[in-house]
Design a protein around this motif. Structure first.
Motif, PDB file in Angstrom:
ATOM      1  N   VAL A   1       0.773  -1.281  -0.019  1.00 62.18           N
ATOM      2  CA  VAL A   1       0.040  -0.002  -0.059  1.00 62.18           C
ATOM      3  C   VAL A   1       0.993   1.119   0.051  1.00 62.18           C
ATOM      4  N   ILE A   2       0.515   2.115  -0.929  1.00 60.64           N
ATOM      5  CA  ILE A   2       1.279   3.638  -0.882  1.00 60.64           C
ATOM      6  C   ILE A   2       0.018   4.392  -0.453  1.00 60.64           C
ATOM      7  N   LEU A   3       0.408   5.463   0.424  1.00 65.49           N
ATOM      8  CA  LEU A   3      -0.453   6.282   1.080  1.00 65.49           C
ATOM      9  C   LEU A   3      -0.213   7.682   0.116  1.00 65.49           C
ATOM     10  N   CYS A   4      -1.152   8.353  -0.326  1.00 60.47           N
ATOM     11  CA  CYS A   4      -1.033   9.674  -0.983  1.00 60.47           C
ATOM     12  C   CYS A   4      -1.886  10.647  -0.336  1.00 60.47           C
ATOM     13  N   GLU A   5      -1.029  11.905  -0.020  1.00 58.90           N
ATOM     14  CA  GLU A   5      -1.773  13.235   0.269  1.00 58.90           C
ATOM     15  C   GLU A   5      -2.160  13.857  -0.918  1.00 58.90           C
ATOM     16  N   ARG A   6      -3.394  14.368  -1.014  1.00 60.04           N
ATOM     17  CA  ARG A   6      -3.851  15.187  -2.412  1.00 60.04           C
ATOM     18  C   ARG A   6      -4.686  16.363  -1.910  1.00 60.04           C
TER      19      ARG A   6
ATOM     20  N   HIS B   1       5.031   2.329   8.517  1.00 57.04           N
ATOM     21  CA  HIS B   1       5.997   2.085   7.914  1.00 57.04           C
ATOM     22  C   HIS B   1       5.736   2.181   6.063  1.00 57.04           C
ATOM     23  N   LEU B   2       4.686   2.540   5.689  1.00 55.95           N
ATOM     24  CA  LEU B   2       4.140   2.337   4.486  1.00 55.95           C
ATOM     25  C   LEU B   2       4.631   3.770   3.658  1.00 55.95           C
ATOM     26  N   PRO B   3       5.156   3.875   2.385  1.00 57.32           N
ATOM     27  CA  PRO B   3       5.529   4.729   1.743  1.00 57.32           C
ATOM     28  C   PRO B   3       4.256   5.810   1.650  1.00 57.32           C
ATOM     29  N   VAL B   4       4.744   7.147   1.570  1.00 58.35           N
ATOM     30  CA  VAL B   4       3.880   8.389   1.300  1.00 58.35           C
ATOM     31  C   VAL B   4       4.270   9.151   0.090  1.00 58.35           C
ATOM     32  N   ILE B   5       3.288   9.306  -0.705  1.00 55.80           N
ATOM     33  CA  ILE B   5       3.510  10.328  -1.921  1.00 55.80           C
ATOM     34  C   ILE B   5       2.445  11.412  -1.767  1.00 55.80           C
ATOM     35  N   VAL B   6       2.907  12.455  -2.859  1.00 54.49           N
ATOM     36  CA  VAL B   6       1.906  13.710  -2.571  1.00 54.49           C
ATOM     37  C   VAL B   6       1.693  13.902  -4.390  1.00 54.49           C
TER      38      VAL B   6
ATOM     39  N   ALA C   1       8.643  13.331   1.090  1.00 56.40           N
ATOM     40  CA  ALA C   1       7.757  12.512   0.612  1.00 56.40           C
ATOM     41  C   ALA C   1       8.473  11.349  -0.263  1.00 56.40           C
ATOM     42  N   ASP C   2       7.834  10.449  -0.358  1.00 58.38           N
ATOM     43  CA  ASP C   2       8.711   9.465  -1.144  1.00 58.38           C
ATOM     44  C   ASP C   2       8.165   9.168  -2.624  1.00 58.38           C
ATOM     45  N   GLY C   3       7.660  10.305  -2.962  1.00 56.79           N
ATOM     46  CA  GLY C   3       7.274  10.091  -4.341  1.00 56.79           C
ATOM     47  C   GLY C   3       6.267  11.442  -4.769  1.00 56.79           C
ATOM     48  N   LEU C   4       6.103  11.614  -6.088  1.00 54.81           N
ATOM     49  CA  LEU C   4       5.083  12.689  -6.510  1.00 54.81           C
ATOM     50  C   LEU C   4       4.388  12.123  -7.702  1.00 54.81           C
ATOM     51  N   MET C   5       3.060  12.762  -7.702  1.00 57.55           N
ATOM     52  CA  MET C   5       2.147  12.280  -8.827  1.00 57.55           C
ATOM     53  C   MET C   5       1.643  13.547  -9.569  1.00 57.55           C
ATOM     54  N   ILE C   6       2.025  13.585 -10.818  1.00 59.84           N
ATOM     55  CA  ILE C   6       1.945  14.914 -11.463  1.00 59.84           C
ATOM     56  C   ILE C   6       1.453  14.835 -12.806  1.00 59.84           C
ATOM     57  N   GLU C   7       0.565  15.748 -12.961  1.00 57.44           N
ATOM     58  CA  GLU C   7      -0.255  15.722 -14.169  1.00 57.44           C
ATOM     59  C   GLU C   7       0.646  16.295 -15.390  1.00 57.44           C
ATOM     60  N   VAL C   8       0.843  15.712 -16.448  1.00 60.13           N
ATOM     61  CA  VAL C   8       1.823  16.083 -17.547  1.00 60.13           C
ATOM     62  C   VAL C   8       0.769  15.900 -18.835  1.00 60.13           C
ATOM     63  N   HIS C   9       0.722  16.691 -19.842  1.00 61.07           N
ATOM     64  CA  HIS C   9       0.086  16.525 -20.881  1.00 61.07           C
ATOM     65  C   HIS C   9       0.974  16.696 -22.106  1.00 61.07           C
TER      66      HIS C   9
END
Lengths: 333, 333, 333, 333
Positions: free
Chosen positions: C231-236, C262-267, C291-299
């Motif tokens: 499981v990866i947790l995501c703050e949005r 202990h789970l990874p956290v991305i934003v 943060a352990d990662g990012l989630m980004i919109e790209v077009h």
């Protein structure tokens, strides 16, 4: 400003409204659609009471197309304002590293902390003399004496000082204070803002716990409208439903405020989070978000094992944090 | 007050903390479990800084078992406080029907509205003289002159009057005002509260936009702790994410405040909703919830077609509402 | 768990409560003070209904001293979980750079964007096939076909893919999807969580708009309790009163979640702010916050001048951002 | 829909945007002011993605002038919808008094409570069979068996029943259930809403913890758009910063929803407040605010001293409350 009228509004009602708006020195541009009528209001709409207009029965909604703030508005003042406070500059590329204890407690304490944070890279000393407290039974600060001790620390270290004012009647005590802080609870104490606007002192204005960014800018406008342009905006957390942190630090406020206004924007991660553990990551995040400065609680009390772990950092932790802050500034500038 | 210590806290750290608490005149009762240690703090915990204690590294959490407010607390004062203001009583079964315009605008206006609301059943006249406004460019009220006009309306009708103070330096102007209002934005202007606590004037204290009920009671405690027991609490809506209404009226506040405190609790549905259409249902709901009074905006301006539908009721609408309010009081008392 | 009983609770009531608790296999440790009685509950309190206990008349308050989540809890699992998804690892020092369009629109579009973001440094491709929309009349995504196109983009670029599931009945379609996303609106769709817990697929779990961090962890616990630890947790962003940004990104969530679990956290800064202008500063801030990662919109849609400036970045903007992200990672690691 | 363009938008950019809008079958009415350009969009704007439009760089702001919901909109359906469920009618002057236990626990329990609440004036029986719980370790309800017991209680008393669905795969179990409840956490489980829209069953749709009234109406629109008009809206408290009550009951929602929509609106004071003590005043307040019904937890468990004082009322308390509710209905109708 645009007012959208409700379906079913009569010709007579519309004319009444237009006359009322014209009486307020506004030109009105009418756009009659099949379903709705839209009024464009042209002129100085900053004096129009948007809440009153919205509350009229015939009005569906009202929308500003220009911001209600003028003097804080970047549109009319594209260059960053640089606030000068003693040896420190804030804004326009100048970064303020404000550090010090929550409260001034004694001469020894404040001078020791001041020296320690100066050595660790602070450019401004903070310390509370007048303390706003939820409970009338809690310690309310050393007051006048606290300010005298801050001035001694300033003399000893050369650091400019910032401390909070709660009541305009005490203004004389702040004559040699470099930056006067207005706390979150007084952000909309408009009489206090007006009086501070009549001075030329740098004012550090903290965002209220439940105030919008527009309201923060309108409060800054109160100060500028009286002639004082030396205002520093400070994000310090807003109140939400989350309970793990004392408040929720709103870091997008940094960019939004910098887009809308020419005033410098700093961040206080210590009060926002309420835990020393969270101060370094949020201080680094604020720096990466482009803040013009930080305000951080630091204490220096080796005899008090208790204090370790409170929302204050030790001077050593602060020194380490400051190094990383400077590295991140290099990346984002 | 209970402090739960984190797992892994050493014996030395625990002893330091206990000593620190004892230095603050507290007895400490230790309950050592297999997993956690719990400290029960006995004595005057209202002076303990709960935020500081919570922020310590070794402390998992802190919990008050008794409320931090004393003089406003119903536990120590079981009977309802009845506030007297001129001919009006509020609390202990006495219902306050406060009505009048948002702002005092002219002698004719205020005297006409005063007469109209008196005829319609109002027991107290409201009207704004000093107006806190988000924008420095908006109308800030008639100020001193507004208070003089309110006093004329009082003389003409016999109704006691309530109006807002924004700055303690204007206190002299309020000598003949029956109830002094502290607005939502000044709910935590502690210096103002302390000064009002030194008078014997009835104080109408409005809940801040983002303040908890406990914070409202702590602000009332500031007034009582200086010797003034004549405080009326007022729920007027809190700030949430909902945008259809200006604020979200929190009617459960009425019962909760009446459980926790002996002070009377009234409700202002006009400011909370911002729409005349919503004032009657929310006024009736507040009455059914057991409120000790209502504060309602009423205007009387037949020449201004515009005003129909704003957040104010007409005197006729108010008269009709008042009848239903009285019928609901019969049901719920 | 600690239960504080109200003053005035009788001996009989207390005994009833203790018996009831013992019937639930708990040991009860009684601490009788002068003013209050405190019950310490020992045993598996994760099965005790805290809301029911709190709502009892004789109970003043209830407080957990241990978190109600077990398998996601760092206390019992000190090492960081590293989630593996195709060629990508997330957590334990591995940083996920997830990028791609809001919605899959065509084969050309998704393959072009996938190649572009891969070249710019992305490690995982995102793209919406099933789109939760507030309005039933809005575009609901390409659905099955969208997933097929994502799989083609995966084949073409080698990037692992992440896309959202809305309904457990479509699970078969996700057989070759590398990470299944649970959106904010489904964070407490417990039946969906349980079914996903029975797979071994990596699950990206987004925080609900008004959910606390503890609730997010409890929802993750639903997945782990069925046997799936990936499981990866995501703050949005959470919903507040502020309206300049679509939501308020809560970056302190990163450190708090990493402390508790202990789970990874991305934003995800794109959805949180809703403005491309705010994505880079908030992406950098999230990285600085650890943060352990990012989630980004790209077009990548050169024919559509319109799209410039929406919440999506261009591949060029994303490439520039990625470089700074990597530099900040160097500073904070 | 109105789009206000930013100052500095070029002619070419404006033309691109207009073309893009025309491609979506909208007529565009251009109003070119000195400072801003305003576009009026005419046609079926319910399909336009307002968030996308707002996020464009050249767009200052977007405003709907007509609501995005159609079938739930009172404008196009002025008469109140009356939902029929077995012997009960809700809306259009028909008041629903829904009562029963939080969870179904046994045949004896549910039949006893059903008889007791029927005698006390309830018109519909509630009881949870599938229980959404924050924790995977908490009791999740009696599920299928719970529904069978509810059907026995229906057979025994003649009361129609309402119970919650969590997963569309269980729909068959609800064949003889009179009203299917969608809980707050599933308010935006759009796939579930669509499937329920294909039945003709009355649906009780609860407002999500952090959802706006417009979002609630859009979720109802999902159900109506599939052909099912039998929707009952339910206000049950929203999440705010206040902690004395479990949630903040938003009673102004009643009037706002009744203005905007033809659907009946009921209120659940039990879940909103979490304390039996607060249920009667808030139930009376909801009635005074004009609600079309109430949903109240009632238990009947004389052997369990514990339960007294939880969020449930006893049948006696419920009977007394019901009498006052009926008296208030007389006043406000």
């Amino acid at each position: 400003m645009i007012a959208v009228l409700k379906q079913g509004t009569t010709q007579t009602q519309t004319e009444h409204l237009i006359q009322w708006l014209k009486d307020r020195n506004l030109d009105v541009h009418i756009s009659q659609g099949k379903e709705v009528t839209i009024l464009g209001l042209i002129g100085d709409t900053s004096r129009v009471d948007m809440e009153l207009l919205s509350s009229l029965d015939i009005v569906e909604s009202v929308k500003r197309v220009s911001e209600p703030f003028k003097q804080v508005n970047r549109t009319f003042h594209p260059l960053d304002t640089v606030v000068e406070a003693g040896s420190a500059k804030i804004g326009g590329g100048h970064f303020a590293m404000i550090a010090g204890p929550c409260s001034v407690e004694s001469e020894d304490q404040i001078i020791q902390v001041a020296s320690a944070v100066k050595d660790a890279g602070a450019t401004i000393l903070r310390g509370g003399a007048f303390k706003p407290r939820t409970s009338p039974y809690a310690f309310q600060g050393m007051k006048d004496e606290g300010i005298l001790l801050l001035l001694k620390a300033k003399a000893a270290t050369g650091l400019p000082i910032v401390t909070e004012i709660m009541n305009i009647s005490t203004l004389d005590l702040f004559a040699d204070v470099d930056i006067i802080q207005v706390g979150a609870r007084n952000m909309q104490n408009f009489d206090l803002l007006k009086e501070l606007g009549k001075t030329k002192k740098p004012i550090l204005l903290k965002r209220g716990l439940a105030n919008t960014l527009q309201e923060l800018l309108m409060s800054a406008e109160y100060i500028l409208s009286e002639g004082n342009e030396n205002v520093i905006l400070c994000e310090r957390g807003i109140r939400t439903f989350e309970t793990y942190t004392r408040n929720t630090l709103d870091l997008s406020a940094v960019s939004v405020l910098q887009d809308l206004s020419h005033l410098p924007v700093i961040v206080d991660p210590s009060h926002a989070t309420g835990k020393a553990r969270l101060v370094p990551p949020m201080a680094l995040a604020a720096t990466a978000a482009g803040a013009d400065g930080l305000m951080i609680e630091v204490h220096n009390n080796p005899s008090c094992a208790l204090c370790d772990g409170a929302q204050s950092l030790t001077p050593e932790q602060f020194a380490e944090l400051n190094q990383k802050v400077q590295q991140i500034r290099e990346v984002v500038k």
